[in-house]
Each structure stands twice: as C-alpha cells, then as structure tokens.
Design an enzyme around this catalytic site. Structure first.
Site, mmCIF file in Angstrom:
data_model
loop_
_atom_site.group_PDB
_atom_site.id
_atom_site.type_symbol
_atom_site.label_atom_id
_atom_site.label_comp_id
_atom_site.label_asym_id
_atom_site.label_seq_id
_atom_site.Cartn_x
_atom_site.Cartn_y
_atom_site.Cartn_z
ATOM 1 N N SER A 1 28.814 -15.973 -75.745
ATOM 2 C CA SER A 1 27.971 -16.614 -74.737
ATOM 3 C C SER A 1 27.054 -15.594 -74.076
ATOM 4 O O SER A 1 25.864 -15.862 -73.846
ATOM 5 C CB SER A 1 28.825 -17.301 -73.668
ATOM 6 N N LEU B 1 18.745 -23.660 -65.876
ATOM 7 C CA LEU B 1 18.263 -25.002 -66.171
ATOM 8 C C LEU B 1 19.197 -26.063 -65.583
ATOM 9 O O LEU B 1 18.776 -26.930 -64.824
ATOM 10 C CB LEU B 1 18.125 -25.214 -67.683
ATOM 11 N N GLU C 1 25.175 -26.654 -73.635
ATOM 12 C CA GLU C 1 24.066 -26.760 -74.591
ATOM 13 C C GLU C 1 24.042 -28.145 -75.254
ATOM 14 O O GLU C 1 23.706 -28.298 -76.422
ATOM 15 C CB GLU C 1 24.161 -25.675 -75.676
ATOM 16 N N THR D 1 26.427 -31.917 -74.667
ATOM 17 C CA THR D 1 27.787 -32.378 -74.949
ATOM 18 C C THR D 1 27.860 -32.996 -76.346
ATOM 19 O O THR D 1 26.848 -33.305 -76.978
ATOM 20 C CB THR D 1 28.228 -33.433 -73.927
#
Length: 389
Positions: A95, A135, A367, A369
């Site tokens: 990540s 975001l 990113e 579901t």
C-alpha cells in the site's frame, strides 16, 4: 521435473529477462528484510519506515516513470511483480509503494507542470518526500463526485476547506495530492504538510493494515498557491485515472498474499502429525490446497494478461475491475481457509494467514469495493448503469 507449487503454469517463463530480474530482486528483499520483522510490526501497529530508503534504493518508487524524473523506466508487468512480492510480505508495505507511485507520483507526472515534476518527482523516487492521496471522505468513499472538500480562488492562491478519511501514508507524508470541488469542477492540489490549517490525524484501533499508516486529513482555510494546482486535468477523470493506476497494481498484490498463505499452510501441514500421519496426507487438506493453487494460477494469468494489455496501451478500466474483484476475493478466501487449516496456531501473528486475512479486508474494500467492481463489469455487459439504483 516437479512443478513450482506457487507457479503451476510456469508464468515465470512468460516473463522477460528484465521482468524476472525485477521479481527476483524484490522477492529477495521481502525474504531478507520484510518477513523477519513484519509480524512484529503488525503486532505493534507500526509501519517499518526504516525500509523506505532500501525500497527507494531498489528503484521501486515511481518505477514506471522516466529516468529524468527519478523513475526506473520499467514496464507495467514489472510494476505488477513489484506489488506482488511486496504484498507477499504485507499489504501495508505494498500500500505504501502503491500510494507513493500510482496515487502521488503518477498525477504529478500526468497532470502537473514541468516545474512540478522536477520539484517533486526525483525526491519522491528517492524516498526523501513521501506523498498521500486525498480523495475519500467519511460520508461515502464509493461516490467521489459527491465530495464536500472545496477550494475557492483567492487572488493568486486557493483556499481549501474540508476533510479526507482513510488516507494511507497520511502522517508520514510531506505532501498530499488533494482533490476538491471548485467553481470549475474537481481539481487536484499539492498540499504541503507545513501549510497553515492542514492537519493529519492518525487513525488508531485498526484490526487491518496495522503495519501501515492510515490517517484523516483536515483542511481549515488552507492557502494553496496556484503553482501547487495540477493544471492539466479537471473533473473526476483526474482522480479516477490515478485509481485505475493503483487498482492495476492491486490486482497483482493479493497474489503475493495468497502465495504466502499457501506456502505456510504447505509447510505446516507436512510437519503437523495427527492420527499418525501428517495433515498434508489427508484428502481434505490436499483438496483445499489444490483449490488454492487453482485460484492462484487463474489470478496470475489474469494479471499477466492485464499487464500486457496495459503495456500495449489497450487496457480498459473494466478489465482492471474484473481482475481487482477476482484476485482480492481469491486471496481473502485463501487466507481465511489457510488460517482454518492451521487450527489454533492460525490465530497468532507468528503465522501469516490471519495477518493477511485481516489486511485483505481493507484491500478488498479500498480502491473500489467488491460490489463497485461487480457493478462496473455489469454495466459493461448490459450497457445499463446500476450505480445508485
């Protein structure tokens, strides 16, 4: 010759010499530097920041970018293999690299000015400047068009107000790529950590991605210079373009987590003796592990073809959704089943399946579901948009 249990279709032979070298290098780094410490990091809720210089030194940050901006000029299959081997260590480490490369360096490269590229990208590739991507907001991550964060023009500056949630690298970051509503649509801004009114607050009490930094970001009248606005994109196309980059890497990452779980279950089942024979000799264990190998093989071929399409400039977002959906579901199911096969030992972080299973609860969610990606594929098949229906 015996087949590689983690590569039954010899995907390795389909790779170029450079791609194999990249995978082997990152695999060695994961084996030697990540695996010895990552269980303890997860227990402690600590990101292993001491590994950042080594990750940067291997050229893993912004790996696909041109060398003039600090990149390694690797193709996207190589980037996928980087993600796979890092996530074989831990989803938190992958990540970190995904956010730095796909969500922070990529938008500066794709949407920024030449001055912005030269100011930020070489130091980001070197691990000297860490980024995060703002975001998602607390009220609804799956509906980014409904964001509340906004920026208003004020002379030569912009005044930014709002907040972002579930931000990987937030408290590590020197800069945040922040998306905000403006009078001219959604736009991106590079917000520096020392700007007045900007605050990052680490999220605690996590049961997933514990070896990763996750934060909330707050913007209270933050004054952002026009020079920090990303001028070459407007609207949702900007952040969604970044997410497609990151989702591509995420299709590869869970393959590594699944391989780690299969590896541990194989070793454990050979050593664990029950009723006079190893668990590996039982039909139930063999059927389970054979099924895992089947699913891993399918995921490997899916991501490899996706990477070839991306390198050829032919990849479509729906294809990314299909692979993200398939491969995350594959990995989380294998991690859970591997935990079960290990019995009581499987609930401790001395073994990796429970850690991967917990991490993958986040990976299958962020990113996009699983449901979002299913609906993306459904829309492609039917031509009907069912979002919000």
């Amino acid at each position: 010759m015996a087949l590689n249990p983690y590569d039954l279709y010899d995907v390795h032979s389909l790779l170029s010499e450079e791609e194999r070298a990249v995978q082997d290098t990152v695999a060695r780094f994961t084996d030697e530097r990540v695996l010895p410490i990552i269980g303890e990091c997860f227990d402690e809720g600590r990101f292993p920041a001491e590994l950042i210089p080594e990750i940067a030194g291997l050229g893993l940050l912004g790996a696909t970018l041109p060398a003039e901006y600090g990149g390694s000029e690797l193709n996207y299959v190589s980037y996928g293999l980087i993600c796979q081997e890092l996530e074989r260590g831990d989803s938190g480490l992958r990540s970190f690299a995904s956010v730095q490369s796909s969500l922070c360096m990529y938008p500066i490269f794709a949407y920024g000015t030449e001055e912005q590229k030269r100011r930020w990208l070489p130091d980001m590739a070197a691990g000297k400047v860490i980024g995060c991507f703002g975001l998602t907001e607390a009220h609804g991550g799956s509906d980014p068009a409904n964001m509340k964060t906004h920026a208003k023009r004020d002379g030569d500056d912009w005044i930014l107000n709002g907040s972002k949630m579930w931000i990987t690298n937030g408290n590590l970051a020197d800069i945040a790529i922040v998306w905000a509503q403006t009078d001219d649509g959604i736009q991106g801004f590079v917000v520096e950590k020392d700007f007045a009114g900007f605050k990052a607050q680490e999220i605690k009490h996590k049961m997933s991605l514990r070896a990763s930094v996750t934060s909330a970001l707050f913007f209270d009248g933050v004054r952002v210079p026009e020079a920090n606005r990303l001028p070459n994109v407007k609207g949702l196309k900007g952040p969604l373009g970044c997410l497609t980059q990151a989702r591509y890497g995420i299709t590869w990452g869970p393959i590594g987590a699944a391989i780690a779980c299969l590896d541990e279950a194989l070793e454990y089942s050979k050593e664990r003796i029950l009723f006079g024979r190893p668990v590996a000799a039982t039909q139930s264990a063999q059927i389970k592990m054979a099924d895992w190998a089947r699913r891993i093989t399918g995921a490997q071929l899916l991501s490899l073809q996706l990477g070839r399409l991306k390198d050829a400039g032919k990849m479509q977002p729906t294809q990314v959704s299909l692979a993200k959906w398939n491969n995350c579901r594959m990995a989380i199911d294998i991690a859970r089943e591997a935990r079960d096969l290990l019995g009581g030992a499987g609930i401790t972080t001395e073994h990796c399946p429970i850690r991967h299973a917990l991490n993958l609860e986040s990976v299958i969610t962020y990113e996009g579901t699983e449901t979002v990606h299913q609906l993306v594929v459904g829309r492609e098949l039917t031509g009907i948009n069912a979002f919000g229906g």
